[in-house]
Each structure stands twice: as C-alpha cells, then as structure tokens.
Enzyme design. Structure first.
Site, PDB file in Angstrom:
ATOM      1  N   ASP A   1     -58.577 -37.889  31.125  1.00  0.00           N
ATOM      2  CA  ASP A   1     -59.842 -38.463  30.643  1.00  0.00           C
ATOM      3  C   ASP A   1     -59.804 -39.994  30.620  1.00  0.00           C
ATOM      4  OD1 ASP A   1     -58.025 -38.650  28.644  1.00  0.00           O
ATOM      5  OD2 ASP A   1     -59.339 -37.906  27.053  1.00  0.00           O
TER       6      ASP A   1
ATOM      7  N   ASP B   1     -57.098 -64.987  47.961  1.00  0.00           N
ATOM      8  CA  ASP B   1     -56.043 -64.217  48.649  1.00  0.00           C
ATOM      9  C   ASP B   1     -55.043 -65.223  49.217  1.00  0.00           C
ATOM     10  OD1 ASP B   1     -54.559 -62.456  50.154  1.00  0.00           O
ATOM     11  OD2 ASP B   1     -56.164 -61.939  51.554  1.00  0.00           O
TER      12      ASP B   1
ATOM     13  N   HIS C   1     -49.533 -58.366  62.570  1.00  0.00           N
ATOM     14  CA  HIS C   1     -50.893 -58.294  62.022  1.00  0.00           C
ATOM     15  C   HIS C   1     -51.740 -59.452  62.557  1.00  0.00           C
ATOM     16  CE1 HIS C   1     -50.011 -61.509  59.077  1.00  0.00           C
ATOM     17  NE2 HIS C   1     -48.884 -60.882  58.798  1.00  0.00           N
TER      18      HIS C   1
ATOM     19  N   GLU D   1     -53.397 -66.590  57.863  1.00  0.00           N
ATOM     20  CA  GLU D   1     -52.177 -66.043  57.272  1.00  0.00           C
ATOM     21  C   GLU D   1     -51.157 -65.524  58.287  1.00  0.00           C
ATOM     22  OE1 GLU D   1     -52.694 -62.207  55.306  1.00  0.00           O
ATOM     23  OE2 GLU D   1     -54.862 -62.386  55.535  1.00  0.00           O
TER      24      GLU D   1
ATOM     25  N   HIS E   1     -60.937 -58.033  51.861  1.00  0.00           N
ATOM     26  CA  HIS E   1     -61.178 -57.925  53.307  1.00  0.00           C
ATOM     27  C   HIS E   1     -62.690 -57.785  53.420  1.00  0.00           C
ATOM     28  CE1 HIS E   1     -56.848 -56.241  53.685  1.00  0.00           C
ATOM     29  NE2 HIS E   1     -56.863 -57.548  53.573  1.00  0.00           N
TER      30      HIS E   1
ATOM     31  N   TYR F   1     -41.686 -61.514  60.535  1.00  0.00           N
ATOM     32  CA  TYR F   1     -41.007 -60.464  59.770  1.00  0.00           C
ATOM     33  C   TYR F   1     -39.839 -59.931  60.595  1.00  0.00           C
ATOM     34  CZ  TYR F   1     -45.641 -60.890  57.763  1.00  0.00           C
ATOM     35  OH  TYR F   1     -46.796 -61.400  57.229  1.00  0.00           O
TER      36      TYR F   1
ATOM     37  N   ASP G   1     -47.887 -62.486  47.774  1.00  0.00           N
ATOM     38  CA  ASP G   1     -49.256 -62.441  48.331  1.00  0.00           C
ATOM     39  C   ASP G   1     -50.137 -61.955  47.199  1.00  0.00           C
ATOM     40  OD1 ASP G   1     -51.659 -61.769  49.550  1.00  0.00           O
ATOM     41  OD2 ASP G   1     -50.715 -60.893  51.325  1.00  0.00           O
TER      42      ASP G   1
ATOM     43  N   ARG H   1     -44.724 -65.104  55.011  1.00  0.00           N
ATOM     44  CA  ARG H   1     -46.162 -65.213  55.301  1.00  0.00           C
ATOM     45  C   ARG H   1     -46.692 -66.403  54.506  1.00  0.00           C
ATOM     46  NH1 ARG H   1     -47.356 -60.368  54.811  1.00  0.00           N
ATOM     47  NH2 ARG H   1     -48.098 -60.105  52.667  1.00  0.00           N
TER      48      ARG H   1
ATOM     49  N   HIS I   1     -47.593 -54.467  53.090  1.00  0.00           N
ATOM     50  CA  HIS I   1     -48.345 -54.247  51.849  1.00  0.00           C
ATOM     51  C   HIS I   1     -47.436 -53.659  50.770  1.00  0.00           C
ATOM     52  CE1 HIS I   1     -52.515 -54.385  53.994  1.00  0.00           C
ATOM     53  NE2 HIS I   1     -52.023 -55.575  53.734  1.00  0.00           N
TER      54      HIS I   1
ATOM     55  N   GLU J   1     -50.447 -68.030  53.538  1.00  0.00           N
ATOM     56  CA  GLU J   1     -51.873 -67.657  53.618  1.00  0.00           C
ATOM     57  C   GLU J   1     -52.731 -68.572  52.755  1.00  0.00           C
ATOM     58  OE1 GLU J   1     -52.738 -63.738  51.986  1.00  0.00           O
ATOM     59  OE2 GLU J   1     -54.638 -63.681  53.095  1.00  0.00           O
TER      60      GLU J   1
ATOM     61  N   HIS K   1     -58.842 -62.673  57.955  1.00  0.00           N
ATOM     62  CA  HIS K   1     -59.988 -61.785  57.760  1.00  0.00           C
ATOM     63  C   HIS K   1     -61.030 -62.541  56.962  1.00  0.00           C
ATOM     64  CE1 HIS K   1     -58.317 -61.292  53.685  1.00  0.00           C
ATOM     65  NE2 HIS K   1     -57.138 -61.156  54.287  1.00  0.00           N
TER      66      HIS K   1
HETATM   67  N1  GLY Z   1     -53.521 -59.412  50.586  1.00  0.00           N
HETATM   68  C1  GLY Z   1     -53.826 -58.685  51.726  1.00  0.00           C
HETATM   69  C2  GLY Z   1     -54.058 -59.577  52.859  1.00  0.00           C
HETATM   70  O1  GLY Z   1     -53.526 -60.665  52.880  1.00  0.00           O
HETATM   71  O2  GLY Z   1     -54.824 -59.304  53.725  1.00  0.00           O
HETATM   72 MN    MN Z   2     -52.981 -61.749  51.225  1.00  0.00          MN
HETATM   73 MN    MN Z   3     -55.290 -61.782  53.458  1.00  0.00          MN
END
Ligand code: GLY
Ligand code: MN
Ligand code: MN
Length: 437
Positions: free
Chosen positions: A36, A268, A347, A381, A358, A385, A257, A403, A240, A405, A351
């Site tokens: 609940d 982000d 990647h 970003e 996103h 890796y 991140d 990374r 992720h 970003e 975005h």
């Molecule tokens: N935090 C997810 C991305 O960087 O797209």
């Molecule tokens: Mn990110």
């Molecule tokens: Mn991102």
C-alpha cells in the site's frame, strides 16, 4: 524568475488543432512501490506542460472556440478525510482559481460529461499508443455518441496523435524554462562540488550519493531527475550503473552522473574524479582525451549546424586520440569507416533535455539530422570505457571509465553551458578536491 505561461502553451496547441476539434490528455497514474505504499508521485510531463497541475486522477480537455471556455479539467473532488490522510487536493474551485480552468468537474463524472463534449467535433487529438487503456476509454466515450438514443448526433470521425506536435513545442524552450533549467544545473553543481570535497578512499558510493541528495534538497531541488550513477573503478564501465554500493579505493576513478530537477525541469551532469584527489598517468591521458572531445563537440553547438555534427566531432576526436595512445591501430579514416571506437565509446554524445531527462523532440527531420535552433537544450557527454576484462588493450588502461557531461542551450550565436559551475579540467578538479578535503 519569469512565470511559466501555461495558458499561452494551450493557446498555441489549440491554434494548431483548429476548430471542431477536442484534445484529451490524462494525468500520470500513481505507481505502487510495495503493497500500500506508492512511489512519490510525478506528474506526466505533457500534462504538466499544459496545466501546471500536479495531482493524479485527472484529465485535461481542450476545445478550441468552445463558447463556455476552452480549458476543461476533470479532477478529484475535495475530501476532508482523504486530505487528512494523503494531502491537500485542489478540487474544482481551486482548479478554476489557481489553474484558470474555464470549467472543472469531478473526475467521477467524466463518463457522463465527456461524450457530450465530443459531440459535433470532427477530430479527437490524444496521445495514441502511450496508454492503451486510455485509448480504449476514448473510443468508448466516442462510441457512446452512436448509441440508438444519440442517433442524430455527429461523432468525431478522425483520431489524431497529439504527441508529435506537442513534443515539437516542448523542444524549443522559453526564457522561463531556461531559467528553471539553469537553477537546476546550479543546484546540481553545488552537489557535485560537495561530493568532490567529501570524496575519499574508505567511503562508499552510497556515501557519495547521499552528498548529492542532501545538497539537492538544501538547494530547493528535492528530487533527482533520474537515479544517480555513482560508479567507482570498473563500475563506471556499466553505463547506467545505479547499485551504488561499492567501496571507494585509492588509485581508482569515480564516475558521477547525477542531476536534480527544479519545478519539473531536469539537469544531467557527469564528472569523473580521482578518488585519491590526483589522476594517475593513464587516467590523465584518457581524461584529457574525453575532455578534448567534449570541448570540440560543444563548439559544434550553434544554430544551423546539424544535431549529428556534435556526435561526429566527438567520435573523430576520440578515434584519433585512441590511435595516438595506441589503443586503436591504423588510420583515422579506416577506424572511422569500421567504427572501431564503438568498443570504447558505445553511446551517443547527447540528447535533448527538458521536463524529461531524455527529453522529447525529433532528432531527424525528413530523414536528415535536425538543424539546431536557438532555444533547444541538449547534453554533450562523450566518454571512454575500458572494461577490466578487456584483454585486447594494455593492462594500464583497464578498469577506466570516463564520461564528462554538460547541459548546453543553443543560443542565437552559439551556446551557453548551464552546468559550467562544476569543475571540469583536471587541475581544476584536483585543486578543488585538495583545497576542500
Ligand atoms: N543520466 C543519463 C544520461 O546521461 O543520459
Ligand atoms: Mn547523465
Ligand atoms: Mn545525459
């Protein structure tokens, strides 16, 4: 901060819809976390964009040129007992007052009222395919108009998807929206800097996540825009990664991140820092390469350039750098043709960013990469890796994931980096970590 003009958004959407039409959009439903107990409620971004209303069990209806008002809301009735247990409700009067709805009805009456609102309309606009149960419900309301007792009533013949146009509207941000995104990015910057100060071997990824959440809340941004990725050492090679339960070790990197939300607008941001406060030589070489790629990619952000130009530039710089570091062999041209970088950079370079992390909006128009326009907000970003288990590269590179970003607004002349308050160059990061340790 400028107010968000929800009425102007509805007006623009209704101008596009044209006369003899109706748009119907449901609020997000509550989601059970356990028995609940629900997850904290988060309104659907499209519904929020048009209403600024943050309660579940609601439906917004827009009817261009309706004599008795174009903006109709179905929402929960006020209920003292429910409000004592679960929190305040706006109710119908509140919806007409605070949200400036022209009409508001109890959500429990929707089956009786909505078919009548469809009467005589030619087109129904809704988000086709997002919520199959709601799609079915719309058909049922429409079909009620063809019951024998309603024989003479015209029912809408066209069902049109609302998403595409609404999402194109959301893609171009106003000053009021950019102000909120800047606020979110600044609060996230404070959290990233606090994390950098607190970072030390012997602590855990969860300790570092706690720094983020604490400083978001202290800076008027209670919610993270997405689960924080706090990844030490080889964990950074899981894009992720959200377990956040490993120990921090000297000599390893920490990829963070993370970004918070302010009034529904996301930030982000990624930084990759040395746990000891100082990058090792191989870490420094790869870090500088990712940074070089990121800075070059950000330079591609300006009106008239294509969305893909940003990614293509990052890929080119990373591929060239990996050749120079002898991680890749052969010519730049051959490596680009064979996409060998994908083993280390799998990647895209960014975005759209907005009410969703996103965010919505097409990346291609008529099969071509989209042209950038002032008011778009995007992330840049790039990363590299190299998994611990990658036996194809020299040992010194293994277990490094990086990374970097930032959140970038396309301006009339170029770009503006919303997240620039977070240290990014190696010496800036090292200095900040040492000064504040
Ligand atoms: N935090 C997810 C991305 O960087 O797209
Ligand atoms: Mn990110
Ligand atoms: Mn991102």
């Amino acid at each position: 901060m400028q107010a968000i003009n929800f009425a102007a958004r509805r007006k623009r959407l209704m101008q596009w819809m044209g006369p003899n039409s109706i748009a119907i959009l449901p609020a997000a439903s509550e989601k059970v976390r356990s028995r609940d107990v629900n997850y904290p409620y988060r309104q659907d971004s499209d519904f929020w964009y048009l209403t600024g209303f943050n309660e579940p069990e609601a439906v917004v209806v827009l009817i261009p040129n309706r004599k008795h008002g174009e903006f109709i809301l179905f929402n929960r009735e006020k209920d003292p007992m429910q409000e004592t247990w679960h929190g305040k409700r706006l109710g119908q009067e509140g919806a007409m007052g605070y949200l400036a709805a022209d009409d508001a009805f109890p959500i429990t009456d929707i089956d009786d009222i909505l078919p009548g609102l469809m009467e005589g309309k030619e087109r129904i606009y809704f988000e086709l395919g997002v919520n199959p149960e709601f799609d079915q419900q719309i058909l049922e309301w429409r079909n009620q108009l063809s019951q024998p007792q309603n024989k003479s009533v015209a029912r809408p013949g066209e069902m049109i998807d609302l998403k595409h146009h609404l999402h194109e509207m959301r893609l171009i941000k106003t000053q009021a929206e950019i102000q909120r995104m800047r606020f979110a990015a600044n609060a996230s910057a404070k959290a990233h800097k606090a994390l950098m100060s607190a970072c030390a071997a012997g602590k855990s990824e969860a300790d570092m996540e706690a720094e983020l959440l604490y400083h978001y809340a202290k800076n008027a941004c209670r919610n993270a825009a997405y689960p924080s990725i706090v990844a030490a050492g080889d964990n950074a090679n899981i894009l992720h990664y959200i377990e956040n339960d490993s120990a921090l070790k000297d000599g390893e990197l920490l990829l963070v991140d993370a970004g918070c939300e302010f009034e529904y607008y996301a930030s982000d941001i990624s930084r990759t820092i040395p746990i000891s406060g100082q990058y090792t030589e191989p870490q420094a070489q790869l870090y500088d390469l990712v940074l070089k790629a990121q800075l070059a990619a950000i330079e591609m952000v300006k009106p008239g350039n294509h969305w893909n130009d940003i990614h293509d530039k990052a890929v080119e710089v990373i591929t060239q750098g990996l050749i120079e570091l002898k991680i890749l062999k052969g010519s730049l041209k051959d490596n680009l043709a064979k996409e060998t970088y994908k083993e280390f950079y799998m990647h895209k370079t960014g975005h759209w960013l907005g009410l969703d992390v996103h965010d919505v909006g097409d990346y291609q128009v008529h099969g071509q990469s989209r042209l950038l326009e002032a008011g778009m907000v995007l992330t840049v970003e790039p990363g590299i890796y190299i998994s611990k288990s990658n036996r194809k590269v020299a040992k010194k590179w293994r277990g490094i994931g990086i990374r970097i970003e930032d959140d970038v607004v396309v301006t009339k002349k170029g770009y503006d980096i919303l997240s620039k308050a977070v240290p990014k160059c190696r010496d800036e990061i090292e200095r900040w970590m040492q000064q504040t340790a």
